[in-house]
Design an enzyme around this catalytic site. Structure first.
Site, PDB file in Angstrom:
ATOM      1  N   LYS A  22       0.994  -1.159  -0.214  1.00  0.00           N
ATOM      2  CA  LYS A  22       0.006  -0.157   0.072  1.00  0.00           C
ATOM      3  C   LYS A  22       1.353   1.528  -0.145  1.00  0.00           C
ATOM      4  CE  LYS A  22      -1.701   2.129   3.735  1.00  0.00           C
ATOM      5  NZ  LYS A  22      -1.313   3.541   3.628  1.00  0.00           N
ATOM      6  N   ASN A  23       1.372   1.232   0.543  1.00  0.00           N
ATOM      7  CA  ASN A  23       2.568   1.877   0.871  1.00  0.00           C
ATOM      8  C   ASN A  23       3.779   2.725  -0.156  1.00  0.00           C
ATOM      9  OD1 ASN A  23       0.985   3.245   3.340  1.00  0.00           O
ATOM     10  ND2 ASN A  23       2.649   2.267   4.897  1.00  0.00           N
ATOM     11  N   ARG A  92      -3.682  10.339   3.390  1.00  0.00           N
ATOM     12  CA  ARG A  92      -2.088  10.996   3.895  1.00  0.00           C
ATOM     13  C   ARG A  92      -2.033  11.294   2.522  1.00  0.00           C
ATOM     14  NH1 ARG A  92       0.590  14.440   7.283  1.00  0.00           N
ATOM     15  NH2 ARG A  92       2.914  13.643   7.285  1.00  0.00           N
ATOM     16  N   CYS A 116      -4.794   8.955   8.568  1.00  0.00           N
ATOM     17  CA  CYS A 116      -5.714   8.081   9.997  1.00  0.00           C
ATOM     18  C   CYS A 116      -5.058   9.153  11.275  1.00  0.00           C
ATOM     19  CB  CYS A 116      -4.728   6.663  10.327  1.00  0.00           C
ATOM     20  SG  CYS A 116      -4.873   5.585   9.318  1.00  0.00           S
ATOM     21  N   ARG A 121       0.316  15.715  11.901  1.00  0.00           N
ATOM     22  CA  ARG A 121       0.808  14.651  11.029  1.00  0.00           C
ATOM     23  C   ARG A 121       1.209  16.085   9.799  1.00  0.00           C
ATOM     24  NH1 ARG A 121      -1.056   9.726   8.827  1.00  0.00           N
ATOM     25  NH2 ARG A 121       0.421   9.036   8.166  1.00  0.00           N
ATOM     26  N   PRO A 122       2.186  16.839   9.827  1.00  0.00           N
ATOM     27  CA  PRO A 122       2.030  18.214   9.394  1.00  0.00           C
ATOM     28  C   PRO A 122       3.433  17.591   8.263  1.00  0.00           C
ATOM     29  CG  PRO A 122       4.324  18.124  11.264  1.00  0.00           C
ATOM     30  CD  PRO A 122       2.963  16.777  11.010  1.00  0.00           C
ATOM     31  N   ILE A 123       3.397  18.202   7.212  1.00  0.00           N
ATOM     32  CA  ILE A 123       4.151  18.254   5.752  1.00  0.00           C
ATOM     33  C   ILE A 123       5.414  19.941   5.903  1.00  0.00           C
ATOM     34  CG2 ILE A 123       1.763  17.573   4.960  1.00  0.00           C
ATOM     35  CD1 ILE A 123       1.799  20.331   3.293  1.00  0.00           C
ATOM     36  N   ASP A 124       5.440  20.151   7.283  1.00  0.00           N
ATOM     37  CA  ASP A 124       6.507  20.917   7.241  1.00  0.00           C
ATOM     38  C   ASP A 124       8.305  20.401   6.610  1.00  0.00           C
ATOM     39  OD1 ASP A 124       6.899  19.286   9.541  1.00  0.00           O
ATOM     40  OD2 ASP A 124       8.181  20.433   9.812  1.00  0.00           O
ATOM     41  N   ASP A 304       4.370   1.136  12.161  1.00  0.00           N
ATOM     42  CA  ASP A 304       2.665   0.153  11.244  1.00  0.00           C
ATOM     43  C   ASP A 304       2.339  -0.964  11.894  1.00  0.00           C
ATOM     44  OD1 ASP A 304       3.091   1.411   8.647  1.00  0.00           O
ATOM     45  OD2 ASP A 304       2.646   3.084  10.372  1.00  0.00           O
ATOM     46  N   ILE A 326       7.269   7.404  17.164  1.00  0.00           N
ATOM     47  CA  ILE A 326       7.805   7.850  15.289  1.00  0.00           C
ATOM     48  C   ILE A 326       6.663   8.748  15.795  1.00  0.00           C
ATOM     49  CG2 ILE A 326       7.034   7.741  12.919  1.00  0.00           C
ATOM     50  CD1 ILE A 326       9.528   6.627  14.109  1.00  0.00           C
ATOM     51  N   ARG A 396      -9.038   0.470   3.938  1.00  0.00           N
ATOM     52  CA  ARG A 396      -8.192   1.131   2.955  1.00  0.00           C
ATOM     53  C   ARG A 396      -6.699   0.328   3.241  1.00  0.00           C
ATOM     54  NH1 ARG A 396      -6.081   6.065   6.042  1.00  0.00           N
ATOM     55  NH2 ARG A 396      -5.396   6.568   3.322  1.00  0.00           N
TER      56      ARG A 396
HETATM   57  C1  EPZ Z   1       4.768   7.414   5.814  1.00  0.00           C
HETATM   58  O1  EPZ Z   1       3.352   8.197   5.933  1.00  0.00           O
HETATM   59  C2  EPZ Z   1       3.317   6.511   5.876  1.00  0.00           C
HETATM   60  N1  EPZ Z   1       1.939   5.902   5.097  1.00  0.00           N
HETATM   61  C3  EPZ Z   1       2.846   5.442   7.370  1.00  0.00           C
HETATM   62  O2  EPZ Z   1       2.620   4.397   7.052  1.00  0.00           O
HETATM   63  C4  EPZ Z   1       3.995   5.297   8.563  1.00  0.00           C
HETATM   64  O3  EPZ Z   1       3.962   4.596   9.868  1.00  0.00           O
HETATM   65  C5  EPZ Z   1       5.016   6.497   7.924  1.00  0.00           C
HETATM   66  O4  EPZ Z   1       5.533   6.760   6.646  1.00  0.00           O
HETATM   67  C6  EPZ Z   1       6.594   5.847   8.791  1.00  0.00           C
HETATM   68  O5  EPZ Z   1       7.078   4.721   8.382  1.00  0.00           O
HETATM   69  C7  EPZ Z   1       2.221   6.350   3.804  1.00  0.00           C
HETATM   70  O6  EPZ Z   1       3.480   6.199   2.877  1.00  0.00           O
HETATM   71  C8  EPZ Z   1       0.786   6.566   3.415  1.00  0.00           C
HETATM   72  P1  EPZ Z   1       6.813  10.417   7.899  1.00  0.00           P
HETATM   73  P2  EPZ Z   1       4.352   9.747   6.629  1.00  0.00           P
HETATM   74  O7  EPZ Z   1       7.103  11.404   6.837  1.00  0.00           O
HETATM   75  O8  EPZ Z   1       5.344   9.798   5.296  1.00  0.00           O
HETATM   76  C9  EPZ Z   1       6.387  13.544  11.365  1.00  0.00           C
HETATM   77  C10 EPZ Z   1      -0.261   2.980   7.593  1.00  0.00           C
HETATM   78  O9  EPZ Z   1      -0.614   2.866   8.580  1.00  0.00           O
HETATM   79  N2  EPZ Z   1       6.340  14.319  10.227  1.00  0.00           N
HETATM   80  O10 EPZ Z   1       7.889   9.274   7.764  1.00  0.00           O
HETATM   81  O11 EPZ Z   1       3.516  10.489   6.991  1.00  0.00           O
HETATM   82  C11 EPZ Z   1       5.034  12.439  11.265  1.00  0.00           C
HETATM   83  O12 EPZ Z   1       4.137  13.699  11.550  1.00  0.00           O
HETATM   84  C12 EPZ Z   1       0.170   4.591   7.293  1.00  0.00           C
HETATM   85  O13 EPZ Z   1      -0.023   2.488   6.364  1.00  0.00           O
HETATM   86  C13 EPZ Z   1       7.212  15.185  10.799  1.00  0.00           C
HETATM   87  O14 EPZ Z   1       6.693  16.461  11.406  1.00  0.00           O
HETATM   88  O15 EPZ Z   1       5.810   9.494   7.821  1.00  0.00           O
HETATM   89  C14 EPZ Z   1       5.362  11.745  11.809  1.00  0.00           C
HETATM   90  O16 EPZ Z   1       5.049  11.976  13.184  1.00  0.00           O
HETATM   91  C15 EPZ Z   1       0.179   5.003   8.789  1.00  0.00           C
HETATM   92  N3  EPZ Z   1       6.874  16.387   8.926  1.00  0.00           N
HETATM   93  C16 EPZ Z   1       6.866  11.456  11.573  1.00  0.00           C
HETATM   94  O17 EPZ Z   1       7.493  12.550  11.126  1.00  0.00           O
HETATM   95  C17 EPZ Z   1       6.739  16.501   7.933  1.00  0.00           C
HETATM   96  O18 EPZ Z   1       6.998  16.654   6.748  1.00  0.00           O
HETATM   97  C18 EPZ Z   1       7.001  10.132  10.736  1.00  0.00           C
HETATM   98  O19 EPZ Z   1       6.817  10.555   9.072  1.00  0.00           O
HETATM   99  C19 EPZ Z   1       6.385  14.920   7.299  1.00  0.00           C
HETATM  100  C20 EPZ Z   1       6.630  14.185   8.458  1.00  0.00           C
END
Ligand code: EPZ
Length: 416
Positions: A22-23, A92, A116, A121-124, A304, A326, A396
């Site tokens: 999925k991811n 997301r 979820c 879950r910011p995008i900074d 996950d 995380i 999903r």
């Molecule tokens: C991906 O999310 C996966 N989703 C998540 O899987 C997975 O938990 C995560 O990676 C970590 O492995 C998809 O691939 C669609 P991150 P992503 O950016 O990209 C913080 C599932 O169950 N962060 O590595 O959002 C964030 O808030 C889902 O399949 C910022 O602060 O993960 C989190 O605490 C859930 N700013 C941490 O980093 C940002 O700009 C990890 O986020 C981006 C992230």
């Protein structure tokens, strides 16, 4: 509203075939538009997120053809339509259209992503990656506007190895001018899958899977055919199930190299399994041992699988702990497990699970994808009947989960 109904307590036996990740596929689908051509994706998972992304592609005048074997995406006549549809807020991964549209058109207007609730879950970091390529952006209300005269390759240093930000920066950089180097990049297998896909489309990406990724911008990309890697989280989910009920369960079409952290944890818990190429046969273990888990970025224990292995830890004889590093709020499912008889205390970032507890079926609510999966496993081991509300979260991310479980003799069905 539909509900999942489970009559638990029976051993499970047979083969479960794992589908594509999925991811990974939720990134490959937006990435395909960078080719402005035809792409075929094989081994795609039959999950609702794929359907939503196909609907979003239609907004961009991108045609798709889907059958059991492949998903074909034709972006030859793509338009850079502002993506303000509500569907953008339903997952997301819609944020990957930011990197793909920016990379292709140097401008994009999109609604911010959803997904979820696991804490903020910011995008900074995504925006840091884009800004590093000379992209300007404005966020007002729910929309983000990205714009760049030219995208210029540069060095980008992430403070945290974000999966999404790493992939999004790759998507924006493949058609930029010059070399982009991402330092402290995420190393998950899905990153490698997206890089391999882009390279097959004519990109020049090196180092994916390490913490330093180098992208040399090219003028254009072309179509390709690609096979998605197996879903390591789906595979891990069924391995954990097999450790509790496998009589035995054969988990098929997996990549065991992507499951090392889970497999070593299962060994610590006294679980017996045999690895044979892309198959793992797992046997139920009545004397599960407690353990301590700390979620980490890859190759550490994946966040996950944290919610899902919590169910197994309720069956271990002794005290186990899970430390979630995380996300700030990924223990919601524990409250539902406690309703079933689990003995779990949450102390800030740590869950303390005392076992072995006898779980009894009752009505519970799936609040997110992986938490919902943990409740399915709990229902399958519990005595009596478990009713799971809000099952759409689970659908999903798990292809044909009801059929796969029924095939190995689980007494589970969806109420209509
Ligand atoms: C991906 O999310 C996966 N989703 C998540 O899987 C997975 O938990 C995560 O990676 C970590 O492995 C998809 O691939 C669609 P991150 P992503 O950016 O990209 C913080 C599932 O169950 N962060 O590595 O959002 C964030 O808030 C889902 O399949 C910022 O602060 O993960 C989190 O605490 C859930 N700013 C941490 O980093 C940002 O700009 C990890 O986020 C981006 C992230």
């Amino acid at each position: 509203m539909n509900k999942i109904i489970i009559h638990g307590g029976f051993p499970l036996e047979g083969i479960i075939n794992i589908d594509g990740s999925k991811n990974s596929v939720v990134a490959l689908i937006p990435a395909s538009i960078l080719s402005k051509s035809v792409v075929r994706i094989y081994n795609y998972p039959k999950i609702s997120d794929v359907g939503v992304l196909i609907d979003i592609l239609k907004e961009l005048n991108v045609n798709t053809k889907i059958n059991e074997t492949y998903l074909e995406i034709d972006s030859t006549n793509i338009n850079n339509t502002p993506l303000i549809t509500a569907k953008m807020g339903s997952l997301r991964a819609s944020y990957y259209f930011m990197g793909a549209l920016l990379g292709l058109f140097k401008e994009a207007v999109l609604r911010l992503p959803g997904g979820c609730y696991l804490g903020p879950r910011p995008i900074d970091l995504h925006l840091q990656g884009f800004a590093g390529l000379d992209c300007r952006y404005e966020i007002d209300d729910e929309l983000i506007h990205l714009q760049a005269e030219k995208l210029i390759g540069r060095e980008i240093h992430f403070p945290f190895p974000s999966v999404g930000a790493t992939i999004n920066t790759m998507l924006a950089a493949v058609l930029a001018e010059g070399k982009t180097i991402i330092y402290n990049a995420a190393k998950e297998p899905e990153i490698v899958d997206v890089a391999n896909f882009l390279n097959q489309m004519g990109a020049t990406i090196k180092g994916a899977g390490t913490s330093t990724i180098e992208i040399i911008g090219v003028k254009m990309l072309h179509g390709t055919e690609y096979q998605v890697i197996p879903d390591r989280i789906e595979a891990g989910t069924y391995l954990i199930l097999g450790a509790m009920l496998g009589n035995p369960l054969e988990i098929n079409k997996v990549n065991p190299h992507h499951l090392k952290a889970l497999l070593s944890t299962l060994t610590n818990c006294g679980v017996r399994y045999d690895i044979n190429d892309d198959k793992i046969i797992v046997h139920k273990t009545d004397k599960l041992l407690p353990t301590n888990i700390i979620t980490q970025v890859y190759p550490g224990f994946p966040t996950d699988l944290q919610q899902i292995i919590t169910t197994l830890l309720t069956q271990c004889n002794g005290v186990s702990t899970i430390t979630e590093t995380i996300y700030s709020d990924r223990f919601q499912n524990c409250h539902e497990l406690i309703k079933m008889g689990a003995n779990i205390e949450i102390d800030n970032k740590q869950a303390i699970i005392k076992g072995k507890t006898h779980l009894k079926g009752t009505e519970v609510v799936a609040k997110d994808l992986r938490g919902g999966a943990s409740l399915v496993l709990a229902g399958l081991i519990a005595e009596g009947t478990t009713i799971i509300d809000e099952p759409q979260h689970i659908l999903r991310g798990y292809s044909n989960i009801m059929k796969k479980l029924q095939k190995v003799k689980a007494n589970i069905h969806m109420s209509t």
